[in-house]
Design a protein around this motif. Sequence first.
Motif, PDB file in Angstrom:
ATOM      1  N   ALA A  72      26.773  -0.983 -37.572  1.00  0.00           N
ATOM      2  CA  ALA A  72      26.096  -1.977 -38.411  1.00  0.00           C
ATOM      3  C   ALA A  72      26.042  -1.496 -39.859  1.00  0.00           C
ATOM      4  O   ALA A  72      25.097  -1.781 -40.590  1.00  0.00           O
ATOM      5  N   THR A  77      33.535   0.090 -43.799  1.00  0.00           N
ATOM      6  CA  THR A  77      33.421   1.338 -43.025  1.00  0.00           C
ATOM      7  C   THR A  77      33.649   1.097 -41.528  1.00  0.00           C
ATOM      8  O   THR A  77      33.706   2.056 -40.754  1.00  0.00           O
ATOM      9  N   GLY A 123      30.356  -8.829 -33.279  1.00  0.00           N
ATOM     10  CA  GLY A 123      29.084  -9.554 -33.342  1.00  0.00           C
ATOM     11  C   GLY A 123      29.149 -10.986 -33.852  1.00  0.00           C
ATOM     12  O   GLY A 123      28.511 -11.306 -34.856  1.00  0.00           O
ATOM     13  N   ASP A 171      31.716 -14.124 -45.525  1.00  0.00           N
ATOM     14  CA  ASP A 171      30.428 -13.844 -44.878  1.00  0.00           C
ATOM     15  C   ASP A 171      29.759 -15.082 -44.310  1.00  0.00           C
ATOM     16  O   ASP A 171      29.009 -14.982 -43.350  1.00  0.00           O
TER      17      ASP A 171
HETATM   18  N1  LIG Z   1      26.311 -11.291 -37.302  1.00  0.00           N
HETATM   19  C1  LIG Z   1      25.543 -11.606 -38.311  1.00  0.00           C
HETATM   20  O1  LIG Z   1      25.011 -12.686 -38.366  1.00  0.00           O
HETATM   21  C2  LIG Z   1      25.287 -10.618 -39.399  1.00  0.00           C
HETATM   22  C3  LIG Z   1      24.136 -10.754 -40.195  1.00  0.00           C
HETATM   23  C4  LIG Z   1      23.901  -9.802 -41.188  1.00  0.00           C
HETATM   24  C5  LIG Z   1      24.789  -8.757 -41.387  1.00  0.00           C
HETATM   25  N2  LIG Z   1      25.904  -8.675 -40.623  1.00  0.00           N
HETATM   26  C6  LIG Z   1      26.882  -7.593 -40.845  1.00  0.00           C
HETATM   27  O2  LIG Z   1      26.249  -6.353 -40.561  1.00  0.00           O
HETATM   28  C7  LIG Z   1      26.727  -5.337 -41.429  1.00  0.00           C
HETATM   29  C8  LIG Z   1      25.520  -4.697 -42.156  1.00  0.00           C
HETATM   30  O3  LIG Z   1      24.861  -5.704 -42.919  1.00  0.00           O
HETATM   31  P1  LIG Z   1      23.361  -5.500 -43.451  1.00  0.00           P
HETATM   32  O4  LIG Z   1      22.965  -6.806 -44.003  1.00  0.00           O
HETATM   33  O5  LIG Z   1      22.509  -4.833 -42.434  1.00  0.00           O
HETATM   34  O6  LIG Z   1      23.616  -4.477 -44.671  1.00  0.00           O
HETATM   35  P2  LIG Z   1      22.582  -3.402 -45.250  1.00  0.00           P
HETATM   36  O7  LIG Z   1      23.112  -3.038 -46.608  1.00  0.00           O
HETATM   37  O8  LIG Z   1      21.165  -3.884 -45.154  1.00  0.00           O
HETATM   38  O9  LIG Z   1      22.718  -2.169 -44.256  1.00  0.00           O
HETATM   39  C9  LIG Z   1      23.888  -1.424 -44.128  1.00  0.00           C
HETATM   40  C10 LIG Z   1      23.493   0.038 -43.879  1.00  0.00           C
HETATM   41  O10 LIG Z   1      24.678   0.786 -43.634  1.00  0.00           O
HETATM   42  C11 LIG Z   1      24.583   2.019 -44.350  1.00  0.00           C
HETATM   43  N3  LIG Z   1      25.926   2.513 -44.548  1.00  0.00           N
HETATM   44  C12 LIG Z   1      26.841   2.073 -45.435  1.00  0.00           C
HETATM   45  N4  LIG Z   1      27.993   2.773 -45.305  1.00  0.00           N
HETATM   46  C13 LIG Z   1      27.798   3.661 -44.300  1.00  0.00           C
HETATM   47  C14 LIG Z   1      28.608   4.637 -43.676  1.00  0.00           C
HETATM   48  N5  LIG Z   1      29.856   4.868 -44.080  1.00  0.00           N
HETATM   49  N6  LIG Z   1      28.083   5.324 -42.650  1.00  0.00           N
HETATM   50  C15 LIG Z   1      26.810   5.121 -42.229  1.00  0.00           C
HETATM   51  N7  LIG Z   1      25.989   4.207 -42.806  1.00  0.00           N
HETATM   52  C16 LIG Z   1      26.483   3.492 -43.813  1.00  0.00           C
HETATM   53  C17 LIG Z   1      23.811   1.658 -45.626  1.00  0.00           C
HETATM   54  O11 LIG Z   1      23.240   2.799 -46.226  1.00  0.00           O
HETATM   55  C18 LIG Z   1      22.785   0.677 -45.086  1.00  0.00           C
HETATM   56  O12 LIG Z   1      21.621   1.328 -44.648  1.00  0.00           O
HETATM   57  C19 LIG Z   1      27.735  -6.019 -42.374  1.00  0.00           C
HETATM   58  O13 LIG Z   1      29.025  -5.819 -41.874  1.00  0.00           O
HETATM   59  C20 LIG Z   1      27.348  -7.493 -42.278  1.00  0.00           C
HETATM   60  O14 LIG Z   1      28.432  -8.365 -42.516  1.00  0.00           O
HETATM   61  C21 LIG Z   1      26.153  -9.571 -39.624  1.00  0.00           C
END
Ligand SMILES: NC(=O)c1ccc[n+]([C@@H]2O[C@H](COP(=O)([O-])OP(=O)(O)OC[C@H]3O[C@@H](n4cnc5c(N)ncnc54)[C@H](O)[C@@H]3O)[C@@H](O)[C@H]2O)c1
Length: 345
Positions: A72, A77, A123, A171
């Motif tokens: 997540a 990444t 997901g 997105d």
């Molecule tokens: N299915 C859905 O409806 C849905 C909804 C929201 C987000 N997402 C997806 O989930 C993913 C995360 O989104 P989010 O909104 O939680 O983002 P976010 O920025 O809130 O969280 C991402 C986290 O990942 C960490 N991170 C980044 N690169 C990293 C790495 N190389 N190794 C370890 N940790 C790392 C960041 O520090 C952060 O804490 C994205 O790919 C997004 O598209 C999907």
Amino acid sequence: MTLNVGVIGVGMIGQDHIRRITHVVSGARISAVTDVDFDRAKAVAADLPAAKALQTGQELIDDPEVDAIVVASWGPTHEEYVLASIAAGKQVFCEKPLATTREACERILDAEVATGKRHVMVGFMRRYDEAYRAMKATITSGDIGAPLMFHSGHRNPNVPPHYTSDMIINDTCVHDVDVARFLLDDEIVSARVLTPRKNSLASDHLTDPVLFIFEMAGGALVDVEASINIQYAYDIRGEVVGESGTVELAETNKVVVKKGGQWGGRVAEDWRERFIRAYDTEFQEWIVAASKGESTGPSSWDGYAATVVCAAGLQAMESGERVEVSLREQPDLYKVTAQGPTGTD
Ligand SMILES: NC(=O)c1ccc[n+]([C@@H]2O[C@H](COP(=O)([O-])OP(=O)(O)OC[C@H]3O[C@@H](n4cnc5c(N)ncnc54)[C@H](O)[C@@H]3O)[C@@H](O)[C@H]2O)c1
């Protein structure tokens, strides 16, 4: 058996999935977390009964106390962690996108196919939404005849300041791309993007709204109306028009309120509210499958198709032209049979 899950990336959705695994669904617990922001990982682990914070994703994947992985972190990444999970022979749930380029998705397909079984679930939570599942069951039953068109409406009240115009395809519409393939059980072969007059409530740098149009291999047409500053609510619309009937998503209210000479109900505030039960079902089904060393639901192939279609959509938005979508030949592993996807144990 309790499935020990390690979570890579504990930001917004990562923490929500941790809450879900810990408090909502059964059969799993969080055994490890990691994040590039290590302080955040430590803070999240401190609130969990059985979790440790690890420094890197690779360390987490290799940890013997991690049976299965949730990725997540940020989209670019994902490839690295999904490949490492496959190499470790562990089941992995990867938030969308599977990977951000066609080539990266193809590397994942190659690695997974080489193992002879599925390891990856992507997901795309709409496939677990009761209303979409009922819609799919109606289409599959033949009750409305062959599907000819799918009208999809994806309306966001607003978007955060970091949102850029490509995100409306990558997105936002990515969910409509996946659900169109799911409902119509067909691949998208071309993409086109039309833009009406701009919503004056949108920031200067945004294209809003867009009409994203797909042709399916079998000849059906799909139009996705995506709005990202529509103010009133988060409203997901959908109607499939068949040869002899239609099926559409109903309003999801449990009650109708009547007052002041009017009647009405609630429209969700955001995607979390609209799809909360879908996320729960998604995780419950993943945990059941992963506990048996199997995968289920949206596959790497589905993640690959979504990434390729969105890339075509971006090209279409920039050029104003119709852009063809070409996928590689589908490996047998991802062909769904009456017994389910091939290649599972
Ligand atoms: N299915 C859905 O409806 C849905 C909804 C929201 C987000 N997402 C997806 O989930 C993913 C995360 O989104 P989010 O909104 O939680 O983002 P976010 O920025 O809130 O969280 C991402 C986290 O990942 C960490 N991170 C980044 N690169 C990293 C790495 N190389 N190794 C370890 N940790 C790392 C960041 O520090 C952060 O804490 C994205 O790919 C997004 O598209 C999907």
